[in-house]
Design a protein around this motif. Structure first.
Motif, PDB file in Angstrom:
ATOM      1  N   UNK A  78       0.848  -1.195   0.000  1.00  0.00           N
ATOM      2  CA  UNK A  78       0.000   0.000   0.000  1.00  0.00           C
ATOM      3  C   UNK A  78       0.885   1.247   0.000  1.00  0.00           C
ATOM      4  N   UNK A  79       0.603   2.156  -0.910  1.00  0.00           N
ATOM      5  CA  UNK A  79       1.398   3.376  -1.006  1.00  0.00           C
ATOM      6  C   UNK A  79       2.549   3.298  -1.983  1.00  0.00           C
ATOM      7  N   UNK A  80       2.790   2.132  -2.587  1.00  0.00           N
ATOM      8  CA  UNK A  80       3.869   2.012  -3.559  1.00  0.00           C
ATOM      9  C   UNK A  80       3.538   2.821  -4.802  1.00  0.00           C
TER      10      UNK A  80
ATOM     11  N   UNK B 290       9.071  -5.311  -5.767  1.00  0.00           N
ATOM     12  CA  UNK B 290       9.262  -3.954  -5.281  1.00  0.00           C
ATOM     13  C   UNK B 290      10.579  -3.400  -5.820  1.00  0.00           C
ATOM     14  N   UNK B 291      10.559  -2.151  -6.221  1.00  0.00           N
ATOM     15  CA  UNK B 291      11.774  -1.485  -6.714  1.00  0.00           C
ATOM     16  C   UNK B 291      12.421  -0.747  -5.553  1.00  0.00           C
ATOM     17  N   UNK B 292      13.580  -1.229  -5.116  1.00  0.00           N
ATOM     18  CA  UNK B 292      14.191  -0.723  -3.888  1.00  0.00           C
ATOM     19  C   UNK B 292      15.037   0.510  -4.179  1.00  0.00           C
ATOM     20  N   UNK B 293      14.349   1.633  -4.316  1.00  0.00           N
ATOM     21  CA  UNK B 293      15.020   2.907  -4.510  1.00  0.00           C
ATOM     22  C   UNK B 293      14.657   3.851  -3.369  1.00  0.00           C
ATOM     23  N   UNK B 294      15.044   5.133  -3.503  1.00  0.00           N
ATOM     24  CA  UNK B 294      14.780   6.101  -2.444  1.00  0.00           C
ATOM     25  C   UNK B 294      13.300   6.235  -2.142  1.00  0.00           C
ATOM     26  N   UNK B 295      12.487   6.215  -3.175  1.00  0.00           N
ATOM     27  CA  UNK B 295      11.048   6.388  -2.969  1.00  0.00           C
ATOM     28  C   UNK B 295      10.453   5.222  -2.175  1.00  0.00           C
ATOM     29  N   UNK B 296      10.902   4.006  -2.470  1.00  0.00           N
ATOM     30  CA  UNK B 296      10.373   2.840  -1.759  1.00  0.00           C
ATOM     31  C   UNK B 296      10.812   2.830  -0.301  1.00  0.00           C
ATOM     32  N   UNK B 297      12.079   3.159  -0.036  1.00  0.00           N
ATOM     33  CA  UNK B 297      12.540   3.209   1.358  1.00  0.00           C
ATOM     34  C   UNK B 297      11.806   4.310   2.120  1.00  0.00           C
TER      35      UNK B 297
ATOM     36  N   UNK C 268      13.252  -7.178  -1.502  1.00  0.00           N
ATOM     37  CA  UNK C 268      12.155  -6.919  -2.429  1.00  0.00           C
ATOM     38  C   UNK C 268      11.184  -8.087  -2.396  1.00  0.00           C
ATOM     39  N   UNK C 269       9.951  -7.833  -1.971  1.00  0.00           N
ATOM     40  CA  UNK C 269       8.947  -8.882  -1.935  1.00  0.00           C
ATOM     41  C   UNK C 269       8.534  -9.288  -3.344  1.00  0.00           C
ATOM     42  N   UNK C 270       7.851 -10.420  -3.443  1.00  0.00           N
ATOM     43  CA  UNK C 270       7.500 -10.944  -4.767  1.00  0.00           C
ATOM     44  C   UNK C 270       6.125 -11.590  -4.741  1.00  0.00           C
ATOM     45  N   UNK C 271       5.379 -11.384  -5.834  1.00  0.00           N
ATOM     46  CA  UNK C 271       4.146 -12.114  -6.105  1.00  0.00           C
ATOM     47  C   UNK C 271       4.237 -12.631  -7.532  1.00  0.00           C
TER      48      UNK C 271
END
Length: 485
Positions: A196-198, A253-260, A232-235
């Motif tokens: 949620x919020x990604x 999930x793309x582990x960049x600044x926005x995700x953190x 990074x989670x996966x479905x």
């Protein structure tokens, strides 16, 4: 009500508030999409792939104003436990030789000198100039997306931008897609309720492992959820593009600044990430210099003075670093630590406790060459560190000068191999992912021809299963006589 049953067709008005739609998929159109070469080593799909029916709908009011479009997708084959992602976008956005992002196209005619010189000196097929290697906003294309649960219930509908994602694997026939949502998503898309919020997700094709088991990175990162570093989670899902079957992918999930920033509820401008790519550190110079200062401080350490360890722990999550390093070694990540390394710190107003205390923390990079992809389970635990002079290797080697730190590392190996990375848990995770993917792999391999068929895929899964069974005993056998780097 305005309706179109072709992806690029204009919306047409229908005269009733209640209609019965009798349109069916157009297998000729989707077969033409399947027949477009997407890389140098692309092979024509086998016939008989399924098509989905996708309908575009919008409402028009009495004043002629047209509301936002939506898509509705219906599949006609059973995809078992896998959810379905349906993308609708102009076909030229994918396949046009000048502007299509999914094809080789005319990129060689537009390549700059550095690209051509690099290819001439290293002519590997996946590095051949292609439109899929181009990056940035100019190579983002508009689309609509619908995510359906395994029972066909809509989970998510969104407008978004689509880009090709990845590094060297951009040149593989099945490309990864980066999904950039117009608004943060409001529903979870991962089994633990996260997402949620990604604002960005990736439809990953398996990376380097797409020609083998197509699951290594997704599986291994899922095993590390809950350990003190970011993953990074996966479905796992099935993708259709404009109703054409596009095979198995993993929502990631793309582990960049926005995700953190989303995870820790901070401003993304206060997240500093340093990344090892092609054996070089990439990030702000002040950040790379700060991390190297830590490495050099530890290399000058005599292995005894506890104040140096205290100084290190004040600037780096030492426990998280050792856990992260141990996981990479036990899981046999062979494309590390010269590549696929990320570390980050929070640069905003510091708060007590992890991870907003300003220290360095670690992020799991790509694990698609782990877990027996190219090395047996008996491989030396520290092989990856022995052959590397990367900053992470240098830091670990310096720590291992201390008797206490060597003991701590060995205890951590035993703890992880008895718990999160035990043979029982890795086998259970593997079996669960295989159960989801196996019923789909006959169609997937017919679509991409890599692996050649479902039986070949099962052989690659067997390699992973043997690794899961044998890796922990091999590691523990080595541990007592371990030669530290």
């Amino acid at each position: 009500l305005l309706i179109a049953t072709e992806p690029g067709a204009p919306l047409q008005a229908v005269g009733s508030d209640r209609i019965v739609l009798k349109a069916r998929p157009d297998p000729r159109r989707t077969a033409r999409m399947h027949a477009v070469p997407t890389a140098m080593q692309w092979r024509h799909p086998l016939p008989g792939l399924p098509s989905a029916m996708v309908v575009r709908v919008a409402e028009q009011d009495a004043l002629g104003r047209i509301g936002p479009e939506r898509i509705f997708t219906r599949t006609f084959v059973d995809h078992g436990l896998l959810p379905v992602v349906s993308l609708v976008m102009p076909e030229e956005a994918l396949f046009d030789p000048d502007s299509g992002i999914y094809v080789v196209g005319n990129a060689a005619l537009r390549a700059n000198y550095d690209i051509m010189r690099h290819y001439l000196s290293d002519g590997r097929w996946w590095k051949y100039p292609g439109n899929f290697h181009f990056r940035g906003k100019a190579w983002e294309r508009r689309a609509m997306m619908q995510l359906l649960d395994a029972d066909g219930t809509e989970v998510l509908h969104a407008s978004l931008g689509v880009r090709i994602n990845g590094q060297m694997t951009r040149g593989f026939p099945q490309h990864a897609l980066r999904l950039l949502f117009d608004a943060p998503i409001s529903v979870p898309v991962f089994s633990d309720g996260d997402g949620v919020g990604s604002s960005a997700l990736i439809l990953r094709a398996g990376g380097n492992d797409q020609i083998k088991a197509a699951m290594r990175d997704a599986l291994l990162q899922s095993l590390c959820v809950g350990l003190p570093f970011d993953v990074s989670r996966a479905t796992t899902c099935v993708l259709y593009i404009n109703g054409a079957y596009w095979g198995v992918h993993h929502i990631r999930q793309r582990l960049n600044e926005r995700e953190l920033a989303r995870r820790y509820n901070v401003d993304r401008k206060d997240i500093a990430i340093v990344e090892m790519r092609m054996k070089n550190q990439q990030g702000d110079t002040a950040d790379t210099d700060a991390f190297m200062d830590l490495v050099e401080m530890m290399e000058a350490w005599d292995g005894v003075d506890p104040q140096v360890l205290d100084a290190l722990d004040a600037q780096l999550d030492t426990h998280g670093f050792l856990t992260y390093t141990t996981a990479m070694l036990v899981l046999g990540n062979r494309d590390w630590p010269g590549d696929n390394v990320k570390y980050w710190r929070y640069t905003g107003p510091q708060a007590p406790g992890k991870p907003l205390d300003g220290r360095w923390y670690f992020i799991a990079g790509d694990l698609d060459l782990g877990f027996g992809a190219n090395h047996p389970p008996s491989s030396g635990l520290l092989d990856a560190l022995h052959r590397s002079n990367a900053p992470v290797s240098r830091l670990f080697k310096a720590l291992m000068r201390s008797d206490a730190m060597r003991t701590r590392f060995k205890d951590m190996v035993r703890e992880l191999t008895a718990g999160p990375l035990s043979a029982e848990r890795t086998l259970a995770g593997l079996d669960e992912m295989v159960a989801r993917m196996a019923p789909e792999m006959e169609r997937h391999t017919a679509r991409w021809r890599k692996p050649v068929n479902a039986a070949a895929w099962e052989q690659h899964v067997s390699v992973m299963r043997k690794y899961a069974q044998r890796r922990v005993p091999a590691v523990l056998e080595q541990l007592d006589e371990l030669r530290m780097p």
